[in-house]
Design a protein around this motif. Structure first.
Motif: not given
Length: 74
Positions: A4-8, A65-70, A72-73
């Motif tokens: 999550x941190x990495x993706x963010x 990337x936005x859906x993935x970050x969301x 994962x969060x």
């Protein structure tokens, strides 16, 4: 570092890069609009084309990337 941190971090970095490219596009366009030299105009037009391509790449990365970050969060 978690996924999550990495993706963010990747998302935030890409967002910042997009902002910088947008600012550089605005500066380049302004200089292009004020130039009367054909050589300079051609050079700036080429630069603008490359910057526009970079902007579209960053937009694509952010959109993907936005859906993935969301997710994962969550």
């Amino acid at each position: 570092m978690t996924k999550t941190d990495c993706a963010a971090n990747v998302f935030a970095s890409a967002s910042l890069h997009l902002d910088v490219v947008d600012e550089f596009i605005a500066i380049t366009q302004s200089k292009l609009d004020g130039s009367s030299s054909e050589f300079t105009r051609d050079s700036l037009t080429d630069l603008l084309a490359g910057l526009t391509e970079q902007r579209e790449t960053y937009r694509s990365v952010l959109a993907a990337a936005e859906p993935i970050v969301t997710a994962l969060a969550a």
